[in-house]
Scaffold this motif. Sequence first.
Motif, PDB file in Angstrom:
ATOM      1  N   ALA A  74     -33.831  14.814   5.723  1.00  0.00           N
ATOM      2  CA  ALA A  74     -34.222  13.430   6.042  1.00  0.00           C
ATOM      3  C   ALA A  74     -35.385  12.980   5.153  1.00  0.00           C
ATOM      4  O   ALA A  74     -35.354  11.878   4.582  1.00  0.00           O
ATOM      5  N   LEU A  75     -36.393  13.840   5.009  1.00  0.00           N
ATOM      6  CA  LEU A  75     -37.556  13.489   4.185  1.00  0.00           C
ATOM      7  C   LEU A  75     -37.155  13.280   2.728  1.00  0.00           C
ATOM      8  O   LEU A  75     -37.591  12.316   2.082  1.00  0.00           O
ATOM      9  N   ALA A 132     -34.455   7.372  -1.484  1.00  0.00           N
ATOM     10  CA  ALA A 132     -34.124   5.963  -1.212  1.00  0.00           C
ATOM     11  C   ALA A 132     -35.312   5.063  -1.557  1.00  0.00           C
ATOM     12  O   ALA A 132     -35.128   3.957  -2.086  1.00  0.00           O
ATOM     13  N   ALA A 133     -36.511   5.545  -1.288  1.00  0.00           N
ATOM     14  CA  ALA A 133     -37.707   4.742  -1.598  1.00  0.00           C
ATOM     15  C   ALA A 133     -37.819   4.514  -3.102  1.00  0.00           C
ATOM     16  O   ALA A 133     -38.115   3.397  -3.556  1.00  0.00           O
ATOM     17  N   LEU A 152     -35.100  10.087   2.327  1.00  0.00           N
ATOM     18  CA  LEU A 152     -35.997   8.930   2.438  1.00  0.00           C
ATOM     19  C   LEU A 152     -36.775   8.716   1.146  1.00  0.00           C
ATOM     20  O   LEU A 152     -36.924   7.579   0.669  1.00  0.00           O
ATOM     21  N   GLY A 153     -37.269   9.806   0.583  1.00  0.00           N
ATOM     22  CA  GLY A 153     -38.011   9.734  -0.680  1.00  0.00           C
ATOM     23  C   GLY A 153     -37.143   9.189  -1.804  1.00  0.00           C
ATOM     24  O   GLY A 153     -37.567   8.324  -2.575  1.00  0.00           O
TER      25      GLY A 153
END
Lengths: 58, 376
Positions: free
Chosen positions: B184-185, B191-192, B188-189
């Motif tokens: 997940a982390l 995607a950011a 998310l990274g």
Amino acid sequence: MTRLVTATIAVLGIAVLIALDASATPPNPYKAPPLLALGSGTAPSGGFCGALPDGAGK
Amino acid sequence: MTTLTDSSLNATTPILRRGVLVLAGFAVVFAAALLAGGRFGLMLAIGLGFGIVLEGLRFGFAGPWRAMILRRDPAGIWAQLLAIGLVTLVALPMISAGSGELVGAEAPVGFAMIAGAFIFGAAMQVVLGCGSGTLVNAGSGNAVALIALPFFAIGSFAGAYHLIWWTDLGALPIIKFSGWQGVALTLLGLAAIAGLLWKLAPPEHRRLPRRLIIAAVLLAAFAILNLLVAGQPWGVVYGLGLWAAKAASAAGADLSGSAFWSAPGSLDRLKNSILTDYTSLTNIGIVLGAFLVASWRVGGLSQKLPRLPVLAWIAAIVAGFLLGYSSRLAFGCNVGAFFSGISTGSLHGWVWFAAAFAGSIYGVRLRPLLKLEPKP
């Protein structure tokens, strides 16, 4: 001169590298590990660019 | 005037040539399996896959970073992030759930690591070839990459020779993300960063071509196979350094002064064939795969070599050496640190990305100053 020359040099270089290495340290297929690491029950022991040598940095 | 016979001959020749190329690909894999064992033949096949995808679908690392820096075109980096994300989804849970059969590209963040990544980023823009890119370019007949490659290997050997000294300057313990929380982390990274690039890109560049999506999916598949077969992620620079270390050793050099090359694991690999070293096998496969694709294309190897001044060739040699040396201090190149580091949850992959991208900004400016843009 075209890319055919340089590409051929690259491939020949690889072939010479393998041939010289195989003559100095011949591989032994009878000592080969199982086909897949997954499920083999053994820890990976290959060299990797991210790994410190055994015992170093500890 | 073209006769019917000429046309038939022209049509038959590429088919014959391509048939020979396919047979040659199978033959080298079969030979490696026969000589060294099935796993090693499979690793060579995976390397061929990497080379064919990278050259055949024009998937790269240095070029897309250059496109983002110069034109704010993020398509290539989006494809890289997509491939990394796909590998993360499979690799991280498998490594976390496994019983030690699979390991990630885990390495510490440190001063030398950050400096190494910065220099690597600059050098890869100078020769327009990263770890995998230099292999692909050499295999497809790029003269600059062919000159840089042996010095890349020597640099990798030298960087590993001094690695412990550099790491002792200061490094954090290894920090890694694991399990589904790690997935997940990481996603998310990724995607950011993808979102940030979207914001920076002009509207006409806000698209990801189908070719790059296919390449990202195939590259991710081969990277996952690499992990399942070898038990370790895809890497490049270790193998190159090993080739130079073996050559130095064969020439009578004493490697006992190096904590790296005199370690038991390194000594063991120096005594064994490169056909049993995973990164060597995938490196060989990448060069051969790129050669097969370039030979497959009509006129793929008939391009004339660029005319470059002496300064450019010297720059290629120096940059090649720096690529090798710096990637060892950085615990990997765009493949071992960026691609495999991030996708297997190592913090150093993220830090590598930031430092190497900053270095790339300077490298892009350096390239024309070093006369590496071909004369018209």
